[in-house]
Scaffold this motif. Structure first.
Motif, mmCIF file in Angstrom:
data_model
loop_
_atom_site.group_PDB
_atom_site.id
_atom_site.type_symbol
_atom_site.label_atom_id
_atom_site.label_comp_id
_atom_site.label_asym_id
_atom_site.label_seq_id
_atom_site.Cartn_x
_atom_site.Cartn_y
_atom_site.Cartn_z
ATOM 1 N N LEU B 13 0.528 -1.153 -0.004
ATOM 2 C CA LEU B 13 -0.217 0.038 -0.110
ATOM 3 C C LEU B 13 0.780 1.210 -0.059
ATOM 4 N N ALA B 14 1.947 1.056 0.663
ATOM 5 C CA ALA B 14 3.303 2.671 0.617
ATOM 6 C C ALA B 14 3.477 2.951 -0.372
ATOM 7 N N LEU B 15 3.596 1.513 -1.643
ATOM 8 C CA LEU B 15 4.524 2.350 -2.369
ATOM 9 C C LEU B 15 3.473 2.128 -3.514
ATOM 10 N N ILE B 16 2.097 1.662 -3.721
ATOM 11 C CA ILE B 16 1.184 2.179 -4.749
ATOM 12 C C ILE B 16 1.096 3.956 -4.238
ATOM 13 N N ALA B 17 1.216 4.377 -2.874
ATOM 14 C CA ALA B 17 0.773 5.652 -2.221
ATOM 15 C C ALA B 17 1.426 6.311 -2.842
ATOM 16 N N PRO B 19 3.539 8.048 -5.944
ATOM 17 C CA PRO B 19 2.652 9.387 -6.354
ATOM 18 C C PRO B 19 1.559 10.572 -5.301
ATOM 19 N N TYR B 20 1.275 9.791 -4.717
ATOM 20 C CA TYR B 20 0.412 10.471 -3.956
ATOM 21 C C TYR B 20 1.396 11.439 -3.507
ATOM 22 N N ALA B 21 1.688 10.350 -2.782
ATOM 23 C CA ALA B 21 1.973 10.840 -1.541
ATOM 24 C C ALA B 21 2.833 12.065 -1.743
ATOM 25 N N ILE B 22 3.654 11.384 -2.785
ATOM 26 C CA ILE B 22 4.867 13.074 -2.762
ATOM 27 C C ILE B 22 4.252 13.487 -3.996
ATOM 28 N N THR B 23 4.790 15.061 -4.550
ATOM 29 C CA THR B 23 4.030 15.602 -5.827
ATOM 30 C C THR B 23 5.092 15.986 -6.518
ATOM 31 N N GLU B 24 6.228 16.143 -5.838
ATOM 32 C CA GLU B 24 7.428 15.971 -6.724
ATOM 33 C C GLU B 24 7.784 15.260 -7.788
ATOM 34 N N GLN B 25 7.858 15.527 -8.783
ATOM 35 C CA GLN B 25 8.190 14.502 -10.046
ATOM 36 C C GLN B 25 9.873 14.251 -9.572
ATOM 37 N N TYR B 27 11.423 12.777 -6.878
ATOM 38 C CA TYR B 27 11.721 12.201 -6.211
ATOM 39 C C TYR B 27 10.615 10.628 -6.503
ATOM 40 N N VAL B 28 9.472 10.932 -6.950
ATOM 41 C CA VAL B 28 8.899 10.246 -7.670
ATOM 42 C C VAL B 28 9.771 8.720 -8.901
ATOM 43 N N ASN B 29 10.427 9.775 -9.673
ATOM 44 C CA ASN B 29 11.139 9.428 -10.624
ATOM 45 C C ASN B 29 12.422 8.111 -9.676
ATOM 46 N N ILE B 30 13.167 9.142 -8.800
ATOM 47 C CA ILE B 30 13.516 8.052 -7.453
ATOM 48 C C ILE B 30 13.391 6.579 -6.951
ATOM 49 N N ALA B 31 12.026 7.059 -7.252
ATOM 50 C CA ALA B 31 11.449 5.697 -6.377
ATOM 51 C C ALA B 31 11.771 5.052 -7.783
ATOM 52 N N SER B 32 11.207 5.160 -9.066
ATOM 53 C CA SER B 32 11.368 4.248 -10.466
ATOM 54 C C SER B 32 11.947 3.895 -10.055
ATOM 55 N N GLN B 33 13.622 4.103 -10.160
ATOM 56 C CA GLN B 33 15.010 4.011 -10.402
ATOM 57 C C GLN B 33 15.345 3.346 -9.113
ATOM 58 N N ILE B 34 14.199 3.274 -8.037
ATOM 59 C CA ILE B 34 15.814 2.361 -6.534
ATOM 60 C C ILE B 34 14.398 0.962 -7.499
ATOM 61 N N LEU B 35 13.607 0.986 -7.971
ATOM 62 C CA LEU B 35 12.206 -0.047 -8.529
ATOM 63 C C LEU B 35 13.305 -1.167 -9.891
ATOM 64 N N LEU B 36 13.398 -0.569 -10.626
ATOM 65 C CA LEU B 36 14.134 -0.935 -11.782
ATOM 66 C C LEU B 36 14.957 -1.469 -11.583
ATOM 67 N N THR B 160 6.792 0.113 -13.261
ATOM 68 C CA THR B 160 7.573 -0.168 -12.189
ATOM 69 C C THR B 160 7.092 -0.731 -11.635
ATOM 70 N N LEU B 161 5.774 -0.416 -11.118
ATOM 71 C CA LEU B 161 5.825 -0.602 -9.431
ATOM 72 C C LEU B 161 5.239 -1.976 -9.785
ATOM 73 N N ILE B 162 4.009 -2.417 -10.678
ATOM 74 C CA ILE B 162 2.896 -4.196 -10.771
ATOM 75 C C ILE B 162 4.928 -4.648 -11.678
ATOM 76 N N VAL B 163 6.073 -4.122 -12.598
ATOM 77 C CA VAL B 163 6.494 -4.946 -12.961
ATOM 78 C C VAL B 163 7.429 -5.196 -11.109
ATOM 79 N N PHE B 164 8.114 -5.042 -11.005
ATOM 80 C CA PHE B 164 8.494 -5.501 -9.548
ATOM 81 C C PHE B 164 7.640 -6.159 -8.704
ATOM 82 N N LEU B 165 6.325 -5.929 -8.624
ATOM 83 C CA LEU B 165 5.788 -6.280 -7.658
ATOM 84 C C LEU B 165 5.994 -8.489 -8.148
ATOM 85 N N ILE B 166 5.659 -8.633 -9.942
ATOM 86 C CA ILE B 166 5.347 -9.516 -10.072
ATOM 87 C C ILE B 166 7.100 -10.104 -9.934
ATOM 88 N N ALA B 167 7.929 -9.146 -10.397
ATOM 89 C CA ALA B 167 9.465 -9.684 -10.406
ATOM 90 C C ALA B 167 9.551 -10.361 -8.527
#
Lengths: 290, 334
Positions: B13-17, B19-25, B27-36, B160-167
Motif C-alpha cells: 500500500l505504501a508503494l502504491i501511495a 505518487p500520491y503522497a509525493i508531489t515532486e516529480q 522523488y517519484v522518478n527516484i522511486a522508479s529508479q529504486i524499483l527498476l 514499474t511498480l507492477i513489474v517490480f511486484l511481479i518480479a
C-alpha cells in the motif's frame, strides 16, 4: 609488407607490456587463489606517479628510468600494504577478498581522477630512444624494440628468481600446495605480502614503461585489467611461461584485430579465451583447472 | 505469520501511495529508479545469494536487452516487437554467458563473467554501425499499454511498480519451489547434490536463465526510464553496483536486494548533489560492508535487533555479549 612487419613489432611490444602486467597477476592468482582486480589500477597508478616525477611539479625532475623504478617501488609498497591491512583481515574468505579488491579499484580510479584530472597525459619517450631502427624498407621506433628487450630481461629474471632462488622455491611450493608448504615451515602468509608487492610493483613498472606508447588517462585501469584476465585464462594461472605465451598471443590478436576489424577488435580479443575455456579449461600451461 | 502478511500488505500500500503522497516529480522518478534497480538486484541475487555464483557481468545481460530494445525502436518497430526482441536478446546473451561461465564456479566464475561482461561492453562501445558507439541510442517514446500513457513520472512509476511486484512474487515462488531448494543445495553441497541425482549444471543453468530474464526486464525498464542507452550502462561499474546492492542488502534474502537497491540509488542521487566522487564512495561502501557486515544490512540488522531483544528480555549482560556469531546460510561460500 612494411605494414605487416610494423604490426608484428607492435604486437610483440604490446605482448611484452602485457607480460609485465600479467606475470604478477598470474603469480598472485596462483598463490592466493584470487584475481587481484586492482591490478589495472596498479598499472595506472604507476604511470601517473611516473609522469609526476617527470613533470617536475614536485620541485625536481627525474630521469625516465629512475621515475619508472621509483614509481614501481611505491606501487609495490602500496600493494604490500593493501595485502597486509585489508586482505589479511579476510584471510581464507576469497570471495570477500575479491570484492575488496574491486572496491579498492574504484576508490583508486576516483582518487587518480581527483589528483591528475581527466585529460590524458602523454609521456615523452626517454632520451636516446626516440630514434628509429631501419630494417630494409621498414622503420621501427627504437623505443618499442627496447620495450621488447625489457620484457625479455624481466622474463628471464623472474624465471631465474622462481627456479633458482630460495624465495622462488618457497613461492612455487606455495602455489602447488599452500597447506603442505605451511606444514614444512614456510611462512605462506608472508609470501602473500611479498608476491602481492612484487606483482603490484611489476604492474606499476609496466604502466610507466607503457606510458610513451599508451599515454595515461582515466579508464586505463579498466582497459588493462580485462587484458590481464584474458592472458591468465589463456596461459593458465601461476605459470610464468603461460603468462608469457598468453601475453604474446593477446598482443598479436589485439593489434591485428584493431588494424583489420576495428569495430570488433574487442570481441575478437576474447575469442581465444572462449576457445580455451571450452577446450582446455586449465589454460595452455596451467596445472589447475580454472 | 499474520504479522508478516500485514507488514507485506502495508508495504505494498505504501508503494502504491508513493505518487500520491509525493508531489515532486524528482522523488517519484527516484522511486522508479529504486524499483527498476531492485528488479535487477533481485535477478542477480538468484545467482549470487541462492546459487552461490557471483557474477560480475550482469550489466551485460540487462545492457543487451536495453540495446536490442533501443535498436529495434530506432529502426522503426513498435513497442511490442522491441520488448519481445529485447527479452530474446537478453535471454540469448544469458544462455551464452551460462554456457561458458558455468564450466567453473567460485572465483573462476567471477573472472569469466567479468570478461564476458567486458565483451558486451566492448561491442556496445566499438561496434559503432549497430550501437552508435559512445553516443548511444535515444528512444523517442515510452509505450502506452492499454492506452495508459507512461510518459509522466507517475505513470512510469505505476508500471514499474507492477513489474517490480511481479518480479518479487516470481522470486518468492522460485525460491520456495523445489527447484529453488535444489539450487540452494548446489550452492552448499554440489557434490552431494550430484550424488543424489541432481544435474548440478542444469540446475545452475536454469537459475542463470531466470536471473537473466529479470536482468533483461530491468534492462527494458532502464531504457524506457532514461529514454537513452549508452555503453556506460554496461560497464564493470554497473555490474559492481548491482553486486553492491545484493551484498549490502543481504544476499540470499528476498528483501535484501530491494533494500540494497534503495540504499545505492538514494546515496548515489543524494550524494551526487553534493560531491562528484560517487565512485570513491561506492568503493568505500563496498570495502566497509565486506569487511564489517559481510552478511548484509538486512540479516545484519536482524541479528543486531534479535541480540538486543534477547539482551533486554533476559536482563543478563552476559547473554547479550554471547549473541550468535554464526553467519546466516545466505552468505555464499567460494
Amino acid at each position: 609488407m612494411t605494414f605487416w612487419l610494423l604490426l608484428t613489432v607492435n604486437s610483440i611490444t604490446f605482448g611484452g607490456l602485457l607480460f609485465l602486467l600479467s606475470a604478477g597477476f598470474s603469480l598472485i592468482f596462483g598463490l592466493m587463489r584470487i584475481p587481484n582486480l586492482t591490478h589495472g589500477s596498479m598499472f595506472m597508478v604507476g604511470a601517473y606517479l611516473g609522469t609526476t616525477f617527470l613533470s617536475g611539479t614536485l620541485g625536481f625532475t627525474l630521469d625516465f628510468w629512475a621515475a619508472a623504478v621509483i614509481a614501481a617501488l611505491e606501487v609495490a609498497i602500496l600493494g604490500a600494504l593493501m595485502e597486509r591491512l585489508l586482505l589479511r583481515r579476510l584471510a581464507g574468505q576469497q570471495l570477500a577478498q575479491v570484492l575488496v579488491t574491486l572496491g579498492v579499484s574504484f576508490m583508486v580510479a576516483d582518487l587518480c581522477l581527483m589528483g591528475w584530472g581527466g585529460d590524458p597525459i602523454s609521456v615523452a619517450t626517454p632520451a636516446g630512444l626516440g630514434g628509429f631502427v631501419r630494417a630494409g624498407p621498414a622503420v621501427f621506433p627504437l623505443y618499442r624494440i627496447a620495450v621488447i628487450g625489457i620484457a625479455v630481461v624481466f622474463a628471464v629474471a623472474l624465471w631465474l628468481m622462481l627456479e633458482r632462488t630460495r624465495l622462488g622455491a618457497m613461492i612455487r611450493a606455495g602455489v602447488d600446495d599452500p597447506q603442505m608448504a605451511r606444514v614444512v615451515g614456510i611462512r605462506v602468509s608472508q609470501l602473500f605480502t611479498i608476491v602481492f608487492g612484487l606483482g603490484a610493483g611489476l604492474a606499476g613498472f609496466a604502466g610507466m614503461i607503457g606510458g610513451p606508447i599508451l599515454s595515461v588517462y582515466p579508464g586505463l585501469d579498466q582497459d588493462m585489467l580485462p587484458l590481464a584476465l584474458v592472458v591468465v585464462i589463456l596461459g593458465g594461472t601461476g605459470s610464468l611461461l603461460g603468462s608469457f605465451v598468453g601475453s604474446i598471443i593477446v598482443g598479436f590478436i589485439y593489434n591485428f584485430g584493431q588494424a583489420l576489424l576495428p569495430e570488433l577488435a574487442y570481441f575478437v580479443l576474447f575469442l581465444p579465451m572462449v576457445l580455451v575455456l571450452v577446450l582446455r579449461p586449465q589454460g595452455l600451461f596451467g596445472g589447475q583447472v580454472l | 505469520m499474520t504479522v508478516r502478511y500485514a507488514l507485506l500488505a502495508a508495504a505494498i500500500l505504501a508503494l502504491i501511495a508513493v505518487p500520491y503522497a509525493i508531489t515532486e516529480q524528482y522523488y517519484v522518478n527516484i522511486a522508479s529508479q529504486i524499483l527498476l534497480y531492485a528488479v535487477f538486484a533481485l535477478g542477480l541475487n538468484i545467482l549470487v545469494g541462492y546459487g552461490g555464483l557471483v557474477s560480475l557481468g550482469h550489466a551485460g545481460l540487462s545492457g543487451a536487452a536495453s540495446y536490442a530494445a533501443a535498436y529495434l525502436l530506432a529502426a522503426g518497430h513498435g513497442h511490442v516487437v522491441a520488448i519481445a526482441g529485447a527479452l530474446a536478446a537478453g535471454l540469448l546473451t544469458t544462455a551464452g554467458f551460462a554456457a561458458l561461465s558455468l564450466r567453473a564456479s567460485g572465483i573462476s566464475f567471477i573472472m569469466i563473467t567479468l570478461a564476458l561482461g567486458e565483451i558486451i561492453w566492448g561491442l556496445a562501445y566499438r561496434w559503432i554501425s549497430i550501437t552508435n558507439g559512445d553516443n548511444g541510442i535515444s528512444v523517442a517514446t515510452r509505450p502506452a499499454p492499454f492506452g495508459l500513457s507512461l510518459a509522466s513520472a507517475d505513470g512510469f512509476y505505476d508500471a514499474t511498480l507492477i513489474v517490480f511486484l511481479i518480479a518479487v512474487a516470481a522470486c518468492a515462488i522460485f525460491v520456495h519451489s523445489p527447484f529453488g531448494a535444489a539450487l540452494a543445495g548446489t550452492r552448499d553441497q554440489p557434490r552431494r547434490m550430484n550424488a543424489l541425482g541432481f544435474h548440478v549444471w542444469m540446475v545452475r543453468f536454469w537459475a542463470f536463465m531466470f536471473s537473466g530474464l529479470l536482468s533483461a526486464v530491468a534492462g527494458i525498464l532502464f531504457v524506457y526510464y532514461n529514454e537513452f542507452i549508452s555503453p556506460q550502462a554496461l560497464a564493470l561499474t554497473a555490474s559492481a553496483e548491482g553486486l553492491l546492492m545484493v551484498i549490502s542488502g543481504g544476499a540470499g534474502t528476498l528483501l535484501g536486494p530491494v533494500v540494497g537497491a534503495a540504499l545505492v540509488v538514494i546515496v548515489k542521487n543524494v550524494v551526487s548533489a553534493y560531491i562528484a566522487r560517487w565512485n570513491f564512495l561506492l568503493g568505500a561502501i563496498f570495502v566497509l560492508i565486506v569487511v564489517f557486515m559481510p552478511e548484509g544490512l538486512v540479516p545484519g540488522s536482524v541479528r543486531l535487533f534479535r541480540a538486543a531483544w534477547r539482551g533486554a528480555r533476559r536482563r543478563k549482560p552476559a547473554a547479550a555479549a554471547a549473541a550468535p556469531a554464526s553467519m546466516p546460510a545466505g552468505e555464499p561460500k567460494p
